[in-house]
Design a protein around this motif. Structure first.
Motif, mmCIF file in Angstrom:
data_model
loop_
_atom_site.group_PDB
_atom_site.id
_atom_site.type_symbol
_atom_site.label_atom_id
_atom_site.label_comp_id
_atom_site.label_asym_id
_atom_site.label_seq_id
_atom_site.Cartn_x
_atom_site.Cartn_y
_atom_site.Cartn_z
ATOM 1 N N CYS A 256 12.546 30.415 22.991
ATOM 2 C CA CYS A 256 12.708 29.202 22.179
ATOM 3 C C CYS A 256 14.191 28.951 21.919
ATOM 4 C CB CYS A 256 11.910 29.300 20.892
ATOM 5 S SG CYS A 256 12.729 30.209 19.575
ATOM 6 N N PRO A 257 14.542 27.715 21.602
ATOM 7 C CA PRO A 257 15.965 27.406 21.390
ATOM 8 C C PRO A 257 16.469 27.865 20.018
ATOM 9 C CG PRO A 257 14.652 25.447 21.072
ATOM 10 C CD PRO A 257 13.696 26.518 21.493
ATOM 11 N N THR A 258 15.552 28.365 19.192
ATOM 12 C CA THR A 258 15.758 28.756 17.779
ATOM 13 C C THR A 258 15.992 27.513 16.895
ATOM 14 O OG1 THR A 258 18.149 29.078 17.606
ATOM 15 C CG2 THR A 258 16.880 30.915 18.528
ATOM 16 N N CYS A 259 15.665 27.667 15.638
ATOM 17 C CA CYS A 259 15.886 26.589 14.663
ATOM 18 C C CYS A 259 15.920 27.222 13.279
ATOM 19 C CB CYS A 259 14.785 25.533 14.761
ATOM 20 S SG CYS A 259 13.210 26.099 14.100
ATOM 21 N N ARG A 261 13.780 27.951 11.297
ATOM 22 C CA ARG A 261 12.665 28.843 10.933
ATOM 23 C C ARG A 261 12.847 30.250 11.495
ATOM 24 N NH1 ARG A 261 9.878 24.385 12.990
ATOM 25 N NH2 ARG A 261 9.010 23.033 11.395
ATOM 26 N N ILE A 262 13.942 30.470 12.242
ATOM 27 C CA ILE A 262 14.134 31.742 12.956
ATOM 28 C C ILE A 262 14.087 32.937 11.995
ATOM 29 C CG2 ILE A 262 16.673 31.618 12.830
ATOM 30 C CD1 ILE A 262 14.898 32.709 15.956
ATOM 31 N N LEU A 291 9.540 34.065 21.223
ATOM 32 C CA LEU A 291 9.656 32.974 20.247
ATOM 33 C C LEU A 291 10.144 33.521 18.910
ATOM 34 C CD1 LEU A 291 8.634 30.149 21.289
ATOM 35 C CD2 LEU A 291 7.528 32.032 22.436
ATOM 36 N N GLY A 292 10.919 32.701 18.225
ATOM 37 C CA GLY A 292 11.591 33.191 17.023
ATOM 38 C C GLY A 292 10.752 33.267 15.773
ATOM 39 N N CYS A 293 9.593 32.620 15.723
ATOM 40 C CA CYS A 293 8.777 32.671 14.512
ATOM 41 C C CYS A 293 7.310 32.471 14.885
ATOM 42 C CB CYS A 293 9.235 31.595 13.515
ATOM 43 S SG CYS A 293 8.708 29.940 13.999
ATOM 44 N N VAL A 295 5.366 30.034 14.062
ATOM 45 C CA VAL A 295 4.886 28.659 14.127
ATOM 46 C C VAL A 295 4.344 28.320 15.526
ATOM 47 C CG1 VAL A 295 5.571 26.220 13.992
ATOM 48 C CG2 VAL A 295 6.365 27.825 12.281
ATOM 49 N N ASN A 296 5.166 28.564 16.547
ATOM 50 C CA ASN A 296 4.720 28.276 17.916
ATOM 51 C C ASN A 296 4.377 29.527 18.701
ATOM 52 O OD1 ASN A 296 5.132 25.500 17.677
ATOM 53 N ND2 ASN A 296 7.296 25.724 18.124
#
Ligand code: SF4
Length: 360
Positions: A256-259, A261-262, A291-293, A295-296
């Protein structure tokens, strides 16, 4: 269609090829570049044969390589005959450009007798004058009509061992012309954006043009034409095939590109996983999603063979979409590699292939 000891078309893997940038008259330099191309995974190498000094070297070049040798002839009937006699695997020429029907007959007969195959290659610069006048520019229609003229010449001689390429520096033209050609005949197609440019932009441009075709199921062999050492073209070819899912021969990392929520240091983890997986299992077609979290994470992980979804200082590991375990962040790399090792063992047993691990 056969090219030396390889086959293309139908269910055969899409072949990755390149072309030497050395003068073919320079035997030592050409063989050295071919050796580096082979080491990089290149599966067929084309050399230019613009004169007799180059043709003199073809037998030694053929003898010094393990992958099939393709020779680019362009317009010379005489050099085409010399290449065939030298025992090359495939020649690139356009029958309409070698000096008349009798010469085309002689070349196809010699090629048939020696088991040499051909590529008919049309590009914007090779379209016949009357077609340029008819269409106003080297349009997709003009290039397809030009290619079909060459095809018909060979079909009239009952020669069918050839593939065709239509190359353009313009992706839209390339895609339209190649789609039309694919609809008009069933010969294997060689794809390439010609003169794509320096490595960074040239790779992207090639991915755009070739990607559109590969995703429609078109293409049997590819080349990425970079203004650089041709060895650099090989990993780009394999990455394009991997990204389009047409031929996956190595690990694929989804990250993931991170955001905002990481919850873990994702960038470091992705880099470490890439390094470990690619060095330990360079030939394993495993899809790993990081994935960083949460959520996805679970959703994306179900699309991958192995997945990780970050949590607070921890992460959940998935196999084929099912949660396997929850581990601390500092154990994620090792736990993931354990799953990769299990996946590799299962893959090797299921597909009856040898080890996908790098030699020690
Ligand atoms: S997976 Fe989570 S951290 Fe990564 S981009 Fe999506 S929402 Fe953000």
């Amino acid at each position: 269609m056969r090219i030396g000891n390889r086959r293309i078309g139908a269910h055969h893997p899409i072949l990755v090829q390149s072309m030497t940038s050395t003068l073919t008259e320079d035997l030592k330099g050409t063989l050295e570049q071919i050796r580096r191309l082979e080491e990089a995974g290149c599966e067929a190498v084309r050399v230019a044969c613009p004169n007799d000094a180059a043709a003199d070297n073809l037998p030694a070049i053929k003898a010094g390589m393990t992958v099939p040798l393709i020779v680019d002839i362009h317009f010379s009937f005489r050099l085409a005959m010399r290449a065939i006699e030298a025992g090359v695997d495939k020649i690139r020429l356009n029958p309409g450009n070698i000096g008349g029907k009798r010469k085309v007959q002689d070349v196809t007969k010699a090629a048939k007798d020696r088991g040499v195959t051909m590529r008919l290659g049309v590009n914007s610069g090779s379209v016949e004058k009357e077609l340029l006048e008819k269409y106003g520019w080297p349009s997709p229609e003009a290039m397809v009509e030009s290619a079909m003229r060459h095809v018909e010449m060979l079909e009239e001689l009952d020669y069918h061992d050839f593939c065709i390429s239509i190359k353009s520096t313009d992706c839209q033209t390339l895609v339209e012309a190649t789609r039309e050609l694919a609809a008009r005949c069933e010969y294997p197609l060689h794809l390439g954006v010609t003169e794509a440019g320096l490595p960074a932009y040239g790779s992207l441009k090639s991915a755009a043009g070739l990607g559109a075709l590969l995703l429609s199921g078109i293409g049997d062999t590819i080349r990425v034409s970079l203004a650089a050492d041709p060895v650099l073209e090989i990993p780009v070819c394999f990455d394009i095939l991997k990204a389009t899912g047409r031929r996956v021969t190595s690990p694929e990392l989804i990250a993931c590109p991170t955001c905002g929520r990481i919850e873990i240091d994702l960038e470091t983890l992705v880099k470490d996983v890439k390094l470990r997986v690619e060095s330990k299992y360079p030939k394993l077609p495993v899809k790993i999603s990081i994935l960083g979290c949460v959520v996805n994470g679970p959703g994306e992980a179900s699309e991958a063979d192995i997945g990780v979804a970050g949590g607070k200082g921890s992460g959940v590991i998935y196999r084929a979409g099912k949660q396997v375990k929850l581990v601390k962040e500092n154990e994620l790399l090792d736990s993931l590699m354990e799953e990769v090792a299990r996946f590799a063992a299962e893959y090797e047993a299921k597909n009856n292939v040898g080890s996908t691990a790098a030699p020690k």
